[in-house]
Write a protein that holds these residues in place. Structure first.
Motif, PDB file in Angstrom:
ATOM      1  N   LEU B  27       0.819  -1.207   0.000  1.00  0.00           N
ATOM      2  CA  LEU B  27       0.000   0.000   0.000  1.00  0.00           C
ATOM      3  C   LEU B  27       0.856   1.262   0.000  1.00  0.00           C
ATOM      4  O   LEU B  27       0.313   2.369   0.034  1.00  0.00           O
ATOM      5  CB  LEU B  27      -0.908  -0.014   1.237  1.00  0.00           C
ATOM      6  N   ASN B  28       2.168   1.096   0.039  1.00  0.00           N
ATOM      7  CA  ASN B  28       3.108   2.220   0.116  1.00  0.00           C
ATOM      8  C   ASN B  28       2.922   3.032   1.405  1.00  0.00           C
ATOM      9  O   ASN B  28       3.136   4.253   1.422  1.00  0.00           O
ATOM     10  CB  ASN B  28       2.983   3.134  -1.114  1.00  0.00           C
ATOM     11  N   HIS B  29       2.528   2.367   2.473  1.00  0.00           N
ATOM     12  CA  HIS B  29       2.352   3.033   3.753  1.00  0.00           C
ATOM     13  C   HIS B  29       3.668   3.093   4.507  1.00  0.00           C
ATOM     14  O   HIS B  29       4.434   2.131   4.527  1.00  0.00           O
ATOM     15  CB  HIS B  29       1.317   2.273   4.602  1.00  0.00           C
ATOM     16  N   ASP B  30       3.898   4.233   5.168  1.00  0.00           N
ATOM     17  CA  ASP B  30       5.110   4.350   5.974  1.00  0.00           C
ATOM     18  C   ASP B  30       4.962   3.668   7.333  1.00  0.00           C
ATOM     19  O   ASP B  30       5.906   3.099   7.851  1.00  0.00           O
ATOM     20  CB  ASP B  30       5.457   5.837   6.193  1.00  0.00           C
ATOM     21  N   ALA B  31       3.790   3.785   7.935  1.00  0.00           N
ATOM     22  CA  ALA B  31       3.598   3.290   9.292  1.00  0.00           C
ATOM     23  C   ALA B  31       3.066   1.857   9.293  1.00  0.00           C
ATOM     24  O   ALA B  31       2.158   1.518   8.523  1.00  0.00           O
ATOM     25  CB  ALA B  31       2.632   4.193  10.051  1.00  0.00           C
ATOM     26  N   MET B  32       3.656   1.029  10.139  1.00  0.00           N
ATOM     27  CA  MET B  32       3.189  -0.345  10.298  1.00  0.00           C
ATOM     28  C   MET B  32       3.124  -0.674  11.774  1.00  0.00           C
ATOM     29  O   MET B  32       3.842  -0.093  12.597  1.00  0.00           O
ATOM     30  CB  MET B  32       4.098  -1.333   9.553  1.00  0.00           C
ATOM     31  N   TYR B  33       2.245  -1.661  12.110  1.00  0.00           N
ATOM     32  CA  TYR B  33       1.919  -1.949  13.501  1.00  0.00           C
ATOM     33  C   TYR B  33       1.750  -3.458  13.704  1.00  0.00           C
ATOM     34  O   TYR B  33       1.304  -4.164  12.792  1.00  0.00           O
ATOM     35  CB  TYR B  33       0.586  -1.291  13.889  1.00  0.00           C
TER      36      TYR B  33
END
Lengths: 113, 114
Positions: B27-33
């Protein structure tokens, strides 16, 4: 610290009726965002609806709507015309300016045919 | 389609063993959890990462470790120090520094002790 409270561990509703799930939160911030997620038995987390705190108008997505009371720090979810597929765990979540989300403990919704 | 892939779906750990849960997103997201879900306790944050090569402890980080060498990947290792690892683990991602954006979740990994 931010906390999110869902005081109803379990709720039930007759098919085609309306049910409201409660959520309260604690924050000293003025700008933040609130979300409701649905987790069906498959365990997949699905976004149901979101609300920006600076908007007074309550968000609506088809049969799902919220009652956002900023002063009371309350964010309830109303499901109208309940369907069997609405049966799931529902989680309320809070996000402010950072990247951290805060979740409630969830409400398990049963839909009675 | 963009999304988050967690693997495996089911995982079994022997006593004293480390196991690694995979999480990949496109998704080209910077934040992951990473979250742990136990019955009646909702989602508890283990670790999160806002950018590659950086991560922060969440509320229950003890007994877990993570790495973020690539933007797309955020694996979680459950070490032998985690004495009660049986739970459902969810990985999520979001656009960083955009408060109106929700988290997107994977389908989860169920970890059990043999």
């Amino acid at each position: 610290a931010q906390t999110v409270t869902q005081s109803q561990p379990e709720m039930s509703v007759q098919e085609a009726e309306t049910v409201t799930l409660s959520c309260t939160y604690d924050t000293s911030e003025s700008d933040y965002y609130l979300f409701w997620y649905k987790q069906p038995p498959s365990r997949q987390m699905i976004l149901v609806i979101r609300q920006e705190a600076y908007k007074q108008q309550n968000a609506t997505e088809n049969r799902f709507s919220v009652n956002f009371q900023k002063a009371a720090k309350s964010f309830s979810l109303k499901i109208s015309d309940s369907q069997l597929g609405d049966a799931a765990m529902y989680f309320c979540a809070y996000r402010r300016g950072g990247n951290q989300f805060y979740f409630g403990t969830g409400t398990s919704l049963t839909v009675i045919p | 389609d963009g999304g988050i892939t967690q693997s495996p779906k089911y995982l079994f750990r022997k006593e004293g063993q480390n196991v690694t849960l995979s999480c990949e997103q496109n998704l080209n997201h910077d934040a992951m959890y990473w979250y742990r879900q136990d019955p009646g306790q909702g989602l508890r944050l283990i670790y999160y990462s806002q950018i590659v090569n950086d991560f922060q402890k969440g509320d229950i980080a003890e007994g877990y470790s993570v790495s973020r060498e690539k933007k797309e990947s955020f694996p979680l290792t459950v070490t032998s120090a985690q004495k009660n690892p049986t739970a459902f683990y969810l990985c999520a991602s979001s656009i960083a520094h955009a408060s109106n954006q929700p988290q997107h979740f994977g389908d989860g990994t169920r970890l059990s002790i043999l």
